[in-house]
Design an enzyme around this catalytic site. Structure first.
Site, PDB file in Angstrom:
ATOM      1  N   CYS A  12       0.869  -1.175   0.000  1.00 40.79           N
ATOM      2  CA  CYS A  12       0.000   0.000   0.000  1.00 40.79           C
ATOM      3  C   CYS A  12       0.907   1.226   0.000  1.00 40.79           C
ATOM      4  O   CYS A  12       2.126   1.124   0.177  1.00 40.79           O
ATOM      5  CB  CYS A  12      -0.897  -0.003   1.238  1.00 40.79           C
ATOM      6  N   HIS A  74       3.159   2.021  10.905  1.00 41.08           N
ATOM      7  CA  HIS A  74       2.126   1.979  11.950  1.00 41.08           C
ATOM      8  C   HIS A  74       2.178   3.156  12.914  1.00 41.08           C
ATOM      9  O   HIS A  74       1.238   3.403  13.648  1.00 41.08           O
ATOM     10  CB  HIS A  74       2.354   0.764  12.858  1.00 41.08           C
ATOM     11  N   HIS A 124      -2.485  -3.782  19.135  1.00 40.90           N
ATOM     12  CA  HIS A 124      -1.929  -3.542  17.802  1.00 40.90           C
ATOM     13  C   HIS A 124      -1.027  -2.313  17.895  1.00 40.90           C
ATOM     14  O   HIS A 124      -1.395  -1.321  18.523  1.00 40.90           O
ATOM     15  CB  HIS A 124      -3.061  -3.305  16.790  1.00 40.90           C
ATOM     16  N   GLU A 126      -0.293   0.128  15.880  1.00 39.46           N
ATOM     17  CA  GLU A 126      -0.903   1.404  15.452  1.00 39.46           C
ATOM     18  C   GLU A 126      -1.858   1.925  16.528  1.00 39.46           C
ATOM     19  O   GLU A 126      -1.890   3.119  16.832  1.00 39.46           O
ATOM     20  CB  GLU A 126      -1.671   1.220  14.137  1.00 39.46           C
ATOM     21  N   THR A 164      -6.801   2.488  11.298  1.00 38.13           N
ATOM     22  CA  THR A 164      -6.975   2.715   9.854  1.00 38.13           C
ATOM     23  C   THR A 164      -7.449   1.482   9.075  1.00 38.13           C
ATOM     24  O   THR A 164      -8.068   1.622   8.027  1.00 38.13           O
ATOM     25  CB  THR A 164      -5.657   3.190   9.221  1.00 38.13           C
ATOM     26  N   SER A 265       1.938  -5.759   2.638  1.00 36.01           N
ATOM     27  CA  SER A 265       3.369  -5.751   2.940  1.00 36.01           C
ATOM     28  C   SER A 265       4.128  -6.798   2.120  1.00 36.01           C
ATOM     29  O   SER A 265       5.239  -7.176   2.469  1.00 36.01           O
ATOM     30  CB  SER A 265       3.571  -5.990   4.433  1.00 36.01           C
TER      31      SER A 265
HETATM   32 FE1  F3S Z   1      -1.209   1.348   4.274  1.00 40.33          FE
HETATM   33 FE2  F3S Z   1      -1.241   3.669   5.473  1.00 40.33          FE
HETATM   34 FE3  F3S Z   1      -3.471   2.585   4.701  1.00 40.33          FE
HETATM   35  S1  F3S Z   1       0.080   1.966   5.968  1.00 40.33           S
HETATM   36  S2  F3S Z   1      -3.122   0.394   4.866  1.00 40.33           S
HETATM   37  S3  F3S Z   1      -1.850   3.291   3.366  1.00 40.33           S
HETATM   38  S4  F3S Z   1      -3.137   3.688   6.572  1.00 40.33           S
END
Ligand code: F3S
Length: 281
Positions: A12, A74, A124, A126, A164, A265
């Site tokens: 991402c 995170h 977690h 984050e 998120t 990831s």
């Molecule tokens: Fe990735 Fe940031 Fe969304 S790490 S899943 S783009 S909040």
């Protein structure tokens, strides 16, 4: 065999950005580099950084005065950032901009006197970071049921926010419930990121059309595991692997079309290798 590869498979925006920042630091060659916790949940990527002498710290106290430390996508708790800043040479903040925005949004609501209601997973990383911006004025819950058991006070303002990667539909149900309880005493921060949702929706669509689905990504990557779950929930035979070597040709005997997706990831090279393996069958 035909392979239907998800367009959203792989890194991402936040993860790509964090890795770019880490790579830029490694290339400078002017200080020792470390990350606070694994930069992403992918064993192949972590192995590569280990070979480049990037140290993975378990906690901020482990940081060395000669070291530049990269904060992962995170984000981290505020107090950890303070410890880190004192302990190391330099802090490189690779917190995903969307996570940073959530942290600052929460901070601003708390300074206005709100109490935080955070929809997220306990423990977690984050979530630990987000909670730190609210101090002791926060309640963390993982479902609407859990929230319903929390006694809301009649005379304070509340702020609703989410980790998120949480589910948008459940967040909407939570918002709706709180509106009935708090009305104008509720502020809502829209902190959910579309990256997870887009990946899941595409995985669902593909899973409905194929003989089997392959999901590539770290076993300890939550978003990868959820992709495998949503695919299985469609009744589709699903393989969650970390690399193509874990698959065997016999698993796909008699199949014509297979789907392929990957967590946020998972590096492109690992997805490409898996696609190549499947195409050759
Ligand atoms: Fe990735 Fe940031 Fe969304 S790490 S899943 S783009 S909040």
């Amino acid at each position: 065999m035909e392979v239907r590869r998800a367009k959203t498979a792989g890194f991402c925006f936040g993860v790509s950005l964090a890795l770019e920042k880490l790579d830029a630091e490694v290339e400078k060659h002017d200080a020792k580099i470390a990350t606070l916790g694994p930069i992403i949940h992918n064993p192949q990527v972590l192995e590569r950084y280990e070979k480049q002498n990037v140290r993975c710290l378990k906690n901020a106290e482990e940081a060395d005065a000669n070291e530049r430390v990269v904060i992962r996508a995170h984000g981290i708790p505020r107090e950890t950032e303070t410890t880190l800043t004192k302990a190391c040479k330099d802090v490189v903040d690779a917190t995903c901009p969307k996570v940073k925005r959530a942290q600052l949004g929460i901070h601003s609501m708390i300074s206005k006197g709100c109490f935080l209601l955070l929809y997220g997973e306990k423990d977690h990383p984050e979530v630990r970071g987000l909670m730190s911006y609210a101090g002791d004025r926060a309640f963390l819950f993982n479902s609407l049921e859990e929230l319903k058991n929390f006694p809301l006070s009649a005379d304070i303002d509340y702020c609703l926010a989410a980790q998120t990667t949480q589910d948008r539909e459940e967040f909407a149900r939570i918002d709706e419930y709180l509106q009935t309880q708090l009305a104008e005493r509720l502020q809502v921060l829209n902190t959910i990121c579309n990256a997870t949702r887009e990946r899941q929706q595409e995985a669902i669509a593909i899973a409905q059309e194929v003989d089997a689905m392959v999901v590539v990504g770290g076993y300890n990557s939550g978003n990868t595991r959820r992709l495998a779950d949503v695919s299985r929930a469609q009744g589709c035979l699903t393989f969650h692997v970390e690399k193509s070597e874990e698959l065997s040709a016999s698993d796909f005997k008699g199949m014509k079309v297979v789907g392929l997706t990957a967590g946020a990831s998972t590096p492109r090279s690992v997805i490409d290798a898996t696609e190549e393996f499947l195409t050759k069958l």
